[in-house]
Design an enzyme around this catalytic site. Structure first.
Site, PDB file in Angstrom:
ATOM      1  N   ARG A  35       0.834  -1.209   0.000  1.00  0.00           N
ATOM      2  CA  ARG A  35       0.000   0.000   0.000  1.00  0.00           C
ATOM      3  C   ARG A  35       0.871   1.263   0.000  1.00  0.00           C
ATOM      4  NH1 ARG A  35      -5.064  -1.945   3.692  1.00  0.00           N
ATOM      5  NH2 ARG A  35      -6.123  -2.895   1.942  1.00  0.00           N
ATOM      6  N   LYS A 198     -21.994 -15.875  -0.693  1.00  0.00           N
ATOM      7  CA  LYS A 198     -23.418 -15.647  -0.443  1.00  0.00           C
ATOM      8  C   LYS A 198     -24.068 -14.768  -1.494  1.00  0.00           C
ATOM      9  CE  LYS A 198     -24.893 -14.941   3.793  1.00  0.00           C
ATOM     10  NZ  LYS A 198     -24.972 -14.139   5.031  1.00  0.00           N
ATOM     11  N   GLY A 351     -11.931  -8.569  -2.574  1.00  0.00           N
ATOM     12  CA  GLY A 351     -10.699  -8.960  -1.891  1.00  0.00           C
ATOM     13  C   GLY A 351     -10.279 -10.389  -2.184  1.00  0.00           C
ATOM     14  N   GLY A 374     -14.413  -3.388  -0.222  1.00  0.00           N
ATOM     15  CA  GLY A 374     -15.748  -2.809  -0.036  1.00  0.00           C
ATOM     16  C   GLY A 374     -16.043  -1.702  -1.032  1.00  0.00           C
TER      17      GLY A 374
HETATM   18  P1  ADP Z   1     -14.792 -11.364  -2.895  1.00  0.00           P
HETATM   19  O1  ADP Z   1     -13.994 -11.061  -1.652  1.00  0.00           O
HETATM   20  O2  ADP Z   1     -13.914 -11.529  -4.101  1.00  0.00           O
HETATM   21  O3  ADP Z   1     -15.899 -10.371  -3.107  1.00  0.00           O
HETATM   22  P2  ADP Z   1     -16.498 -13.266  -1.531  1.00  0.00           P
HETATM   23  O4  ADP Z   1     -16.016 -12.711  -0.225  1.00  0.00           O
HETATM   24  O5  ADP Z   1     -17.873 -13.000  -1.931  1.00  0.00           O
HETATM   25  O6  ADP Z   1     -15.490 -12.805  -2.697  1.00  0.00           O
HETATM   26  O7  ADP Z   1     -16.361 -14.856  -1.513  1.00  0.00           O
HETATM   27  C1  ADP Z   1     -15.158 -15.518  -1.320  1.00  0.00           C
HETATM   28  C2  ADP Z   1     -15.341 -16.825  -0.605  1.00  0.00           C
HETATM   29  O8  ADP Z   1     -16.305 -17.638  -1.227  1.00  0.00           O
HETATM   30  C3  ADP Z   1     -14.057 -17.612  -0.614  1.00  0.00           C
HETATM   31  O9  ADP Z   1     -13.555 -17.712   0.695  1.00  0.00           O
HETATM   32  C4  ADP Z   1     -14.471 -18.984  -1.154  1.00  0.00           C
HETATM   33  O10 ADP Z   1     -13.902 -20.062  -0.462  1.00  0.00           O
HETATM   34  C5  ADP Z   1     -15.961 -18.970  -0.956  1.00  0.00           C
HETATM   35  N1  ADP Z   1     -16.635 -19.919  -1.862  1.00  0.00           N
HETATM   36  C6  ADP Z   1     -16.536 -19.997  -3.195  1.00  0.00           C
HETATM   37  N2  ADP Z   1     -17.256 -21.020  -3.686  1.00  0.00           N
HETATM   38  C7  ADP Z   1     -17.824 -21.627  -2.617  1.00  0.00           C
HETATM   39  C8  ADP Z   1     -18.677 -22.768  -2.455  1.00  0.00           C
HETATM   40  N3  ADP Z   1     -19.096 -23.482  -3.511  1.00  0.00           N
HETATM   41  N4  ADP Z   1     -19.057 -23.098  -1.215  1.00  0.00           N
HETATM   42  C9  ADP Z   1     -18.650 -22.379  -0.132  1.00  0.00           C
HETATM   43  N5  ADP Z   1     -17.848 -21.303  -0.209  1.00  0.00           N
HETATM   44  C10 ADP Z   1     -17.439 -20.930  -1.446  1.00  0.00           C
HETATM   45 MG    MG Z   2     -14.483 -11.373   0.454  1.00  0.00          MG
END
Ligand code: ADP
Ligand code: MG
Length: 394
Positions: A35, A198, A351, A374
């Site tokens: 950073r 989610k 992230g 975020g």
């Molecule tokens: P980002 O930070 O890129 O926005 P998210 O925080 O929404 O992504 O999601 C990331 C998490 O989703 C990861 O830790 C990953 O392990 C989990 N994940 C991905 N596919 C699945 C799955 N089929 N079941 C449970 N967790 C999952």
């Molecule tokens: Mg995330």
């Protein structure tokens, strides 16, 4: 178009720069200085064009109190090394006091000083007008270059702009260019890839993207909430129960908008949430009741890869499987590779998605990886970020 550091005549002026020096520390030692290095182009441009430079940042969550473990002193030391010149650090429990004001006034063009952690003051996160005014009194022009906090209206990210003009630094300029302009006016076909855990967290993003994209490819944990909405067996997969109905609506919305929303054709399923769990590949219509989907399967990878090959613009948010476990990382890796090979503009937000691309060593093959978790999500939701809104237009 937003004004940038290059739109100001800096000679003799003081630049008050909000940077993101929220670095990870272990026992007072910086464990990752990316950073700080990321902020160098803006700082060097200013110092090189005759500006007096006053830097400010938050670090951790001191919650409005001067807690020594959150001092920016180690950052000042590291920054001095990187810039190869003395950075004047201003330790003050109240961030801005008379001594700090005098130091800022006495700066020579090209000199750099760093204020203490702005979150030592409770008014920072409350966007207190008095604190914003105190900060603003230190400079002539406010340069916002902290994208990671641009979605927050704090004193040092937005409030200052009530008192002095605001331009963007190079980091925010780049984020606005790739996240903002890409969404506003994408080359087509425009493909969005959405994964992660989610549906609930990502609904506003999906809603906004549906209005703009030609294809929406779904993967990751959110897959099974969509399956459930279609009445498919989902076994022990994660389901966002509250949002099953909404997932069904999003499928309808996509149809009405003419967006090709694609769901995985197959999944790598496992008996347990563990890397060495018994596993197998199953089609969407044949998910076993005693297993959970942890990655997209090979047929899905092929189908998605074909769409990616035709794309001119790709936005990706959310891993397509549990990429942290090697046995369920293949889907995310193959899609990341397809993006790396593509000639399209490729923008990664989120992230964990950024971490996945880094892990596979493909970061430098992407057009842009957003640095603000975020903040980038709110951008993809189509929200106006307070720290960006205050930057003057050209
Ligand atoms: P980002 O930070 O890129 O926005 P998210 O925080 O929404 O992504 O999601 C990331 C998490 O989703 C990861 O830790 C990953 O392990 C989990 N994940 C991905 N596919 C699945 C799955 N089929 N079941 C449970 N967790 C999952
Ligand atoms: Mg995330």
């Amino acid at each position: 178009m937003k004004k940038t550091v290059e739109d100001v005549k800096w000679e003799g002026k003081t630049a008050l720069v909000r940077v993101d020096f929220n670095v990870p520390l272990k026992n007072g030692v910086i464990t990752d200085d990316r950073r700080i290095t990321a902020a160098l182009p803006t700082i060097e441009y200013l110092a090189g064009h005759g500006a007096k430079v006053v830097l400010m940042s938050h670090l951790g969550r001191p919650e409005g109190e001067p807690k020594p473990e959150f001092t920016l002193k180690p950052v000042a030391d590291r920054l001095s090394e990187l810039l190869q010149k003395d950075v004047i650090f201003c330790p003050s429990d109240i961030v801005v006091d008379d001594k700090v004001k005098d130091t800022a006034k006495a700066l020579e063009p090209g000199q750099v000083m760093l204020l203490e952690n702005v979150r030592y003051r409770r008014e920072e996160t409350r966007n207190g007008a008095d604190f914003a005014k105190e900060l603003a009194s230190l400079g002539d022009v406010f340069v916002n270059d902290a994208f990671g906090t641009a979605h927050r209206a704090h004193a040092s990210t937005a409030g200052i702009a009530d008192y002095i003009p605001c331009v963007s630094g190079y980091l925010i300029e780049k984020e606005v260019k790739f996240l903002g302009d890409t969404l506003e006016d994408p080359d087509r076909p425009f493909v969005a890839i959405m994964g992660g855990a989610k549906v609930g967290d990502k609904i506003p993003v999906i809603r906004n993207l549906l209005k703009k994209v030609d294809y929406l490819l779904i993967g990751g944990g959110m897959t099974y909430t969509f399956y459930k909405a279609q009445g498919l067996e989902t076994g022990k997969s994660i389901i966002d129960e509250e949002n099953v109905e909404l997932a069904g609506k999003l499928l309808e919305e996509a149809g009405m908008l003419g967006v090709k929303l694609m769901l995985p054709l197959d999944s790598v399923c496992a008996k347990e949430f563990a890397n060495d769990a018994e596993r197998g590949v199953f089609k969407a219509e044949a998910m076993p009741a005693d297993m959970m989907g942890l990655d997209i399967g090979p047929e899905t990878v092929e189908a998605y890869r074909k769409v990616i090959e035709t794309a001119a613009t790709i936005v990706w948010n959310g891993p397509l499987g549990v990429f942290e476990m090697d046995n369920f990382a293949e889907g995310t890796r193959k899609i990341a590779e397809a993006l790396a090979e593509s000639k399209a503009v490729t923008v990664i937000g989120g992230g964990d998605s950024a971490a996945a691309v880094e892990k596979f060593g493909l970061a430098d093959k992407m057009t842009h990886i957003s640095t603000g978790g975020g903040a980038s999500l709110e951008f993809l939701e189509g929200k106006v970020l307070p720290g960006v809104a205050v930057i003057e237009d050209k």
